[in-house]
Motif scaffolding. Structure first.
Motif, PDB file in Angstrom:
ATOM      1  N   ARG A   1       0.618  -1.135   0.051  1.00  0.00           N
ATOM      2  CA  ARG A   1      -0.007  -0.011   0.017  1.00  0.00           C
ATOM      3  C   ARG A   1       0.888   1.274   0.125  1.00  0.00           C
TER       4      ARG A   1
ATOM      5  N   ASP B   1      -0.871   6.724   3.356  1.00  0.00           N
ATOM      6  CA  ASP B   1      -2.186   7.195   3.465  1.00  0.00           C
ATOM      7  C   ASP B   1      -2.295   8.679   2.934  1.00  0.00           C
TER       8      ASP B   1
ATOM      9  N   ARG C   1      -1.531   9.216  -0.140  1.00  0.00           N
ATOM     10  CA  ARG C   1      -0.457   9.541  -1.391  1.00  0.00           C
ATOM     11  C   ARG C   1      -1.060   8.699  -2.752  1.00  0.00           C
ATOM     12  N   ARG C   2      -0.992   9.660  -3.879  1.00  0.00           N
ATOM     13  CA  ARG C   2      -1.526   9.136  -4.921  1.00  0.00           C
ATOM     14  C   ARG C   2      -0.290   8.158  -5.844  1.00  0.00           C
ATOM     15  N   TYR C   3       0.774   8.428  -5.521  1.00  0.00           N
ATOM     16  CA  TYR C   3       1.977   7.423  -6.224  1.00  0.00           C
ATOM     17  C   TYR C   3       2.978   7.552  -5.605  1.00  0.00           C
TER      18      TYR C   3
ATOM     19  N   PHE D   1       3.143   1.879  -7.853  1.00  0.00           N
ATOM     20  CA  PHE D   1       2.053   1.738  -7.026  1.00  0.00           C
ATOM     21  C   PHE D   1       1.886   0.481  -6.327  1.00  0.00           C
TER      22      PHE D   1
ATOM     23  N   ARG E   1      -6.394  14.062   0.134  1.00  0.00           N
ATOM     24  CA  ARG E   1      -6.419  12.698   0.587  1.00  0.00           C
ATOM     25  C   ARG E   1      -7.184  11.893  -0.759  1.00  0.00           C
ATOM     26  N   GLY E   2      -6.611  10.786  -1.251  1.00  0.00           N
ATOM     27  CA  GLY E   2      -7.347   9.994  -2.004  1.00  0.00           C
ATOM     28  C   GLY E   2      -6.637   8.605  -2.297  1.00  0.00           C
ATOM     29  N   GLU E   3      -7.032   7.793  -3.173  1.00  0.00           N
ATOM     30  CA  GLU E   3      -6.493   6.653  -3.336  1.00  0.00           C
ATOM     31  C   GLU E   3      -5.625   6.908  -4.319  1.00  0.00           C
ATOM     32  N   PRO E   4      -4.658   5.414  -4.794  1.00  0.00           N
ATOM     33  CA  PRO E   4      -3.684   5.646  -6.004  1.00  0.00           C
ATOM     34  C   PRO E   4      -4.407   6.164  -7.184  1.00  0.00           C
TER      35      PRO E   4
ATOM     36  N   PRO F   1      -5.185   2.251 -10.738  1.00  0.00           N
ATOM     37  CA  PRO F   1      -5.292   0.888 -10.071  1.00  0.00           C
ATOM     38  C   PRO F   1      -4.362   0.068 -10.588  1.00  0.00           C
TER      39      PRO F   1
END
Length: 449
Positions: free
Chosen positions: A48, A51, A53-55, A114, A433-436, A439
């Motif tokens: 992962r 928390d 981080r996008r990349y 990722f 804040r956000g997901e990678p 995907p």
């Protein structure tokens, strides 16, 4: 081959003890069991991203290559291991001849990654690969964490240059590695002379508050600095009264004054006031440099301020709250039994709960692009690479038969990172804040996708 081959002045000392004891005790047991010579594949990856981080950013690859080349057990090291009864004589004899003779593949330095990305793949016998676990992780986890923070900061800074100045906030050797990683991530210069000496990173620096306090008057300090360093120097203007200091600075250096530095206060407000004052005094080309516990959020908040450069220390060298990239080094394939070139490799993986599962098999990785040429997925698989991804593979050969084949100048990694980040969707640079940003997809052998 080492850093000297790039014209750099410092060689890396033996790295043989940059490891954990259980690497050697595993080797000892494997030698006794006759399994140390089994062909094996280890991979470095993270499950992962930190928390929010996008990349991630791959950094430290060049230092890993130096570490592998210099992983040698000399007489003093062997004597230490013998005296502490860490290994037996059979293992000591094996270590005395140790030279990594396998292959290493990896994402090139500066590339983004990722969750699940096989950032580095180490292939060889179990004995020679397992010893490298700790030193590889130590380097990649630290350097990649710093580079990721630097990348976010340089993205927030836009075209304004960033100065790395965190040497006094971390271990003296970590400071050199941090400056190197910051340069990969987009910083322009460093204040750390050891980093400049070792890696040819541009260095900068002028004066601290102590220099002003040394003199009877602030004017005397400014005059001394200008006399020594020239009118193009940077004068620190917040020791006493900022407005008075700016006035004095221009009187001493004239409108040719290079820059003023602000190290405290409400930087947004003070920068606007200083810019107005400089312009009114005719110093329209004098730049403003701001420092003072900056991070990517503070830098972004100053985007509308008349600031020309940022100096960053503590938050950079601590990874801006995430000092490790949480990478692991796992055995993913090994010979099914015996040892020999004709014995096939079988996937292996730890079965675990709590988010610590691994996927077995020797992996490839490719980045699929959308119609506009931006990344849309990180595709990871075992077995044949799909034809549509064949020219998008990410791993490159770094070491072949124990010989480094991919050493490169640090500027190449820096340029690669700028290009890799530019190839991500625009949301990659958002600080919220956000997901990678893309995907991770798995294409297992025989899946056809």
């Amino acid at each position: 081959m080492n850093t000297a081959d790039l014209g750099l002045p410092v060689d890396v000392p033996s790295t043989a003890l940059f490891t954990d004891q259980y690497e050697l005790t595993m080797l000892r047991a494997a030698l006794k069991a006759g399994t140390a010579g089994r062909r094996s594949v280890f991979e470095v990856f993270t499950r992962r991203l930190p928390d929010g981080r996008r990349y991630g950013v791959v950094a430290g690859t060049g230092r890993v290559l130096d570490a592998v080349e210099n992983f040698r057990f000399d007489a003093d090291v062997l004597s230490f291991l013998r005296e502490k009864d860490i290994v037996d004589e059979q293992t000591l004899d094996w270590l005395a001849q140790y030279r990594f003779s396998g292959d290493i593949w990896g994402y090139p330095e500066g590339e983004v990654y990722f969750p699940g990305s096989p950032i580095m793949r180490v292939e060889g016998t179990f004995g020679e690969c397992v010893l490298l676990e700790t030193v590889i992780l130590s380097i990649l986890n630290h350097d990649s964490a710093i580079a990721a923070a630097a990348s976010r900061m340089s993205s927030a800074a836009g075209d304004r240059p960033l100065i790395e100045m965190g040497a006094r906030r971390t271990h003296e050797l970590a400071a050199v590695a941090a400056a190197r990683s910051a340069y990969v991530g987009g910083f322009a210069t460093t204040s750390d002379l050891a980093a400049g000496f070792r890696y040819n990173i541009p260095t900068v620096g002028t004066s601290a508050h102590a220099f002003t306090l040394l003199h009877d008057r602030e004017r005397d300090a400014f005059r001394a600095q200008v006399d020594a360093l020239g009118r193009d120097t940077t004068l620190l203007v917040d020791t006493y009264d900022v407005a008075e200091a700016v006035r004095t600075a221009v009187e001493v250096a004239g409108p040719e004054l290079g820059a003023v530095r602000i190290d405290s206060g409400d930087l947004l407000l003070v920068a606007h006031r200083v810019r107005q004052q400089l312009d009114e005094l005719g110093a329209t080309r004098t730049k403003i440099v701001v420092t003072s516990d900056l991070d990517e959020y503070a830098i972004a908040s100053l985007a509308a301020a008349p600031v020309d450069a940022y100096g960053v220390g503590t938050q950079l060298v601590t990874g801006s709250g995430h000092p490790t990239a949480s990478m692991v080094y796992k055995l993913v394939a090994r010979e099914s039994g015996g040892a020999g070139d004709g014995v096939p490799l079988v996937p292996v993986a730890k079965k675990s709960s709590g988010g610590k599962t691994s996927i077995g098999g020797r992996k490839w990785a490719a980045r699929r692009l959308d119609a506009d040429g931006h990344a849309e997925a990180e595709v990871i698989g075992t077995g044949p690479v799909p034809a549509d991804l064949a020219d998008r593979q990410l791993l490159v050969e770094l070491v072949k038969g124990g010989e480094v084949v991919a050493r490169e100048p640090l500027d190449a990694a820096r340029d690669r990172h700028a290009a890799a980040r530019a190839g991500l969707p625009l949301s990659a640079t958002q600080l919220s804040r956000g997901e990678p940003v893309i995907p991770t997809e798995y294409a297992h052998e025989g899946s056809g996708n």
